[in-house]
Design a protein around this motif. Structure first.
Motif, mmCIF file in Angstrom:
data_model
loop_
_atom_site.group_PDB
_atom_site.id
_atom_site.type_symbol
_atom_site.label_atom_id
_atom_site.label_comp_id
_atom_site.label_asym_id
_atom_site.label_seq_id
_atom_site.Cartn_x
_atom_site.Cartn_y
_atom_site.Cartn_z
ATOM 1 N N GLU A 14 0.843 -1.201 0.000
ATOM 2 C CA GLU A 14 0.000 0.000 0.000
ATOM 3 C C GLU A 14 0.878 1.251 0.000
ATOM 4 N N GLU A 15 1.922 1.194 0.784
ATOM 5 C CA GLU A 15 2.812 2.342 0.848
ATOM 6 C C GLU A 15 3.473 2.599 -0.506
ATOM 7 N N ASN B 138 1.095 4.386 -2.604
ATOM 8 C CA ASN B 138 1.002 5.777 -2.179
ATOM 9 C C ASN B 138 2.195 6.601 -2.636
ATOM 10 N N GLU C 100 -10.434 -6.154 -3.302
ATOM 11 C CA GLU C 100 -11.151 -4.958 -3.759
ATOM 12 C C GLU C 100 -10.351 -3.708 -3.436
ATOM 13 N N LYS D 23 -7.376 -3.288 -5.790
ATOM 14 C CA LYS D 23 -7.809 -2.958 -7.145
ATOM 15 C C LYS D 23 -8.154 -1.480 -7.229
ATOM 16 N N LYS D 24 -8.889 -1.005 -6.209
ATOM 17 C CA LYS D 24 -9.293 0.390 -6.210
ATOM 18 C C LYS D 24 -8.065 1.292 -6.119
ATOM 19 N N GLU D 25 -7.167 0.934 -5.221
ATOM 20 C CA GLU D 25 -5.952 1.737 -5.053
ATOM 21 C C GLU D 25 -5.190 1.871 -6.357
ATOM 22 N N LEU E 230 -6.195 1.435 -9.489
ATOM 23 C CA LEU E 230 -6.883 2.213 -10.516
ATOM 24 C C LEU E 230 -6.758 3.699 -10.244
ATOM 25 N N GLU E 231 -6.917 4.083 -8.979
ATOM 26 C CA GLU E 231 -6.893 5.513 -8.683
ATOM 27 C C GLU E 231 -5.492 6.091 -8.768
ATOM 28 N N ALA E 232 -4.510 5.276 -8.461
ATOM 29 C CA ALA E 232 -3.155 5.803 -8.474
ATOM 30 C C ALA E 232 -2.532 5.763 -9.858
ATOM 31 N N TYR E 233 -2.898 4.772 -10.661
ATOM 32 C CA TYR E 233 -2.195 4.600 -11.932
ATOM 33 C C TYR E 233 -3.094 4.781 -13.144
ATOM 34 N N GLY E 234 -4.353 5.032 -12.925
ATOM 35 C CA GLY E 234 -5.232 5.265 -14.055
ATOM 36 C C GLY E 234 -6.224 4.130 -14.248
ATOM 37 N N PHE E 235 -7.400 4.504 -14.745
ATOM 38 C CA PHE E 235 -8.481 3.525 -14.839
ATOM 39 C C PHE E 235 -8.288 2.528 -15.962
ATOM 40 N N SER F 23 -3.958 9.944 -13.832
ATOM 41 C CA SER F 23 -4.712 9.138 -12.883
ATOM 42 C C SER F 23 -5.189 10.061 -11.765
ATOM 43 N N SER G 282 -4.506 10.001 -8.586
ATOM 44 C CA SER G 282 -3.414 10.446 -7.733
ATOM 45 C C SER G 282 -2.601 11.544 -8.398
ATOM 46 N N ARG H 283 -3.043 7.887 1.600
ATOM 47 C CA ARG H 283 -2.519 8.158 0.276
ATOM 48 C C ARG H 283 -2.469 9.657 0.032
#
Lengths: 615, 115
Positions: A381-382, A385, A413, A416-418, A420-425, B64, B66, B94
């Motif tokens: 997770e880190e 981030n 879940e 997966k969400k992390e 998508l939001e961090a690297y693009g959908f 994205s 972020s 985050r």
């Protein structure tokens, strides 16, 4: 251990010769090549009238060629051109279709150049078909199996039939079946040719390992010297691209080595390709070692070379001086390679000393060892981030998922969400790819096959001696690659079918694959791994008794085929197996391509064009 | 999958259209709850990005979530960043990581001190 590295009694040269001869045949149709161009899009500007294309059968290459032809035909000043096209290794209907659609099919003389297995080293053959993994497992495109089968048939043509074919995995089975079928077809088409095929004198078995059987290994960070070079700089076709300043020694040297690396003085920051192969003696010594011991060895070699140089003071008489000068040439070359490898090792050191590297490594080792804490997901997770490259994140996450038989639904879940939001959908697709490959999944049962396999094949070895390894686990500092462990199962029969592991099977006694037990004793473990297990025997039908006329004293050879690619570390580990066999057995490694965790994951990451690319 | 197609569209309006298409496909299927939600979010993000492009005259689409927040902070639009964060319920952890990295990037040490 050094004695076995890279030297097998199998005469790879005959394969090299064949490749060379065929290339000459291909080119001979035109006598004398004036210029060589790299195939790329855009019009080709050349004053040559006879063009020969040699390329992989890929649709986009066909388009380039068609484009060349179109610009030529449009140009009124250009005279008539002739075009020849050779597919490596084989033509495909798709490519011909593309050429037809482009309306240039008739203009080209087409042929094939059967360069399939390329000898990378005396003991490593590769199809160098980089996309195999994705094609085979994601797209379920089995073309590469066909290529592999064809290539193996050619090997059999040269060296004789492989008496025994063993393997694990569904695609391995498919490859084996295809080979057997090709042999039957050959018997129908050309009876004489098929009957002249003898059983191979020195190859006694072919062992096929399917990449899907062992996905864990390539995801781990390689810790051998060659493996780390690959992880950090990426070795492509046995060349590595490094900073020119690294490769170029300060040009004070006489340059007597004549090696390509000394050829030019390039500007700093410029990239330079350096060949890495067994021709470099020092590299031959270093490549398979755990990186932990490389520094010490380099130091030792440096001292020795220095001492050799110092010898010149002892040279008093004329013959002595002459002798020294003869030696000089070799020394300079050695010096040069020492400089290169010291520089490379320093770079690697800088990298391996970083906190990030060590934390990733620690997490990896905990994960494969099955030491469960919640630190690992937290670290992943880190990483997200911190927005580290997605390939690294996925590599670790997939490893975690594979080892634990999937992620817990909530975790699944969440990640997966992390991502998508961090690297693009667009990575919905990436995640879906990984799920289909079974690399990143939701846990359905708590039954954990990996931990069972780990225990029964003792994949984790606690006490590793990197300096004097006694087990293949040294390559990952404690984790024995599953794929190579399987090879070990077949080849080494410890007493009473003892489990292979540290110390087992070093006697080499009863290590006869042809008459041996094959998978026997390991059925339980094999059942836990995906894909079918098989063990086929090939016979010659002319009633000749299965001969024991194998030239005695010569080591037997097992061909190990990694379908879907293998890593440098697995090659090193396989070489180590040979060294344990005490000269009784050699291994020749065949693979569809050489990969590492990054290239593997990268090939399945969804790429998107930039919205702003074209303004 | 029309999804890949949609991401291959370089044009924003085209991409939105294709995305809506695949959204419909996914909605027909109960198995793909996650994907449906993800595409809805990505549509929402594209809209916001289009608005941001108008407001600040800088490219935003294609980033994205972020990276969008990151970029907003680097151009000193902290409040807009917080708004985007709330819109998407980004986890605190985050967000603070992103903020920290972004502030370091623009050398806003006062900002770092007040974190």
């Amino acid at each position: 251990t050094g004695a076995h590295l890279g030297h097998t009694s199998l005469n790879i040269d005959s394969l090299r010769d064949l490749a060379r001869k065929e290339l000459v045949n291909v080119l001979d149709s035109d006598h004398g090549v004036e210029k060589i161009y790299h195939l790329q899009p855009g019009p080709l500007e050349t004053d040559c009238k006879n063009l020969i294309y040699i390329c992989r059968p890929q649709a986009n290459y066909m388009k380039y060629i068609a484009e060349h032809i179109h610009t030529h035909t449009k140009d009124p000043h250009a005279g008539p051109y002739t075009y020849s096209l050779f597919f490596v290794p084989r033509r495909t209907a798709l490519c011909e279709k593309v050429l037809e659609d482009e309306g240039v099919f008739g203009e080209i003389t087409k042929g094939e150049y059967h360069l399939d297995l390329i000898p990378m080293e005396d003991d490593v053959l590769s199809l160098e078909w980089d996309s195999t993994f994705k094609e085979l497992y994601l797209d379920q495109d089995t073309t590469s199996i066909y290529y592999a089968a064809k290539a193996l048939m050619r090997l059999q043509g040269i060296y004789g039939l492989f008496p025994r074919i063993l393997g694990k995995g569904d695609y391995s089975k498919a490859l084996c079946d295809m080979m057997l079928r090709m042999r039957r077809e050959m018997a129908v088409d050309d009876l004489d040719a098929s009957q002249t095929l003898q059983l191979s004198q020195n190859i006694d078995s072919l062992i096929i390992i399917d990449r899907s059987v062992d996905m864990v290994t390539p995801l781990c960070t390689q810790l051998t010297y060659e493996g780390l070079i690959d992880e950090i700089f990426h070795i492509k076709n046995s060349f590595v691209e490094v900073d020119a300043s690294l490769a170029n020694p300060a040009s004070t040297n006489t340059g007597a080595g004549g090696s390509a690396a000394a050829a030019s003085t390039a500007a700093p920051g410029k990239k330079k390709k350096v060949p890495l192969n067994g021709g470099d003696k020092l590299f031959g010594e270093l490549r398979d070692l755990n990186f932990a011991v490389v520094g010490g060895l380099l130091n030792k070699v440096a001292k020795r070379i220095n001492a050799d140089y110092e010898e010149r003071h002892n040279a008093k008489t004329v013959p002595q001086i002459r002798q020294f000068i003869v030696k000089m040439g070799g020394l300079a070359a050695e010096h040069q390679s020492l400089r290169l490898h010291t520089a490379l090792a320093e770079e690697i050191m800088n990298y391996t000393m970083t906190d990030d590297f060590n934390r990733i490594l620690e997490v990896q080792q905990n994960v494969v060892a099955g030491i469960a804490t919640n630190k690992e997901p937290e670290y992943i997770e880190e990483m997200i981030n911190k927005q580290v490259p997605i390939v690294q994140v996925l590599r670790l996450l997939c490893l975690y998922s594979l080892v634990n038989n999937g992620l817990k639904p909530k975790q699944f879940e969440f990640f997966k969400k992390e991502i998508l939001e961090a690297y693009g959908f667009e990575h919905i697709q990436t995640l879906d790819n990984l799920r289909r490959l079974g690399m990143l999944t939701k846990q359905v049962t708590t039954k954990n096959t990996y931990s069972l396999v780990r225990r029964s094949l003792s994949l984790i070895v606690d006490e590793v001696n990197e300096h004097a390894p006694n087990d293949i686990s040294y390559v990952y500092s404690g984790y024995a690659p599953l794929s190579v462990r399987l090879v070990q199962c077949v080849v080494q029969r410890g007493k009473d079918g003892a489990r292979p592991g540290p110390g087992a099977g070093s006697g080499g006694k009863g290590s006869g694959v042809a008459g041996g037990n094959g998978w026997k004793g390991f059925e339980d473990v094999l059942r836990m791994l995906p894909g079918r297990t098989f063990d086929e025997t090939q016979r010659v039908d002319d009633g000749q008794p299965r001969s024991s006329k194998r030239a005695n004293g010569q080591p037997k050879i097992s061909l190990v085929f990694f379908l879907g690619g293998c890593t440098f570390t697995e090659i090193s580990a396989t070489r180590f197996l040979a060294s344990q066999e005490g000269g009784q057995r050699d291994f020749v490694i065949c693979t569809t391509q050489i990969l590492n965790g990054n290239t593997l994951v990268d090939s399945i990451v969804q790429k998107v064009p930039d919205l702003h690319a074209s303004g | 999958l029309s999804l890949i197609e949609s991401f291959q569209q370089k044009d924003l309006t085209e991409r939105t259209k294709k995305l809506k298409n695949s959204l419909r496909l996914y909605q027909e299927d109960k198995e793909h709850l996650f994907e449906t939600k993800a595409i809805e979010e990505s549509l929402k993000l594209l809209q916001i990005q289009a608005q941001l492009e108008k407001d600040f005259n800088q490219p935003f689409t294609g980033l994205s979530l972020s990276s969008t927040v990151y970029k907003l902070i680097t151009i000193n639009q902290g409040s807009r960043a917080t708004k985007v964060r709330n819109d998407f319920q980004m986890p605190d952890k985050r967000f603070w990581w992103i903020k920290l990295r972004a502030l370091v990037e623009i050398r806003d040490w006062d900002g770092v001190a007040t974190l």
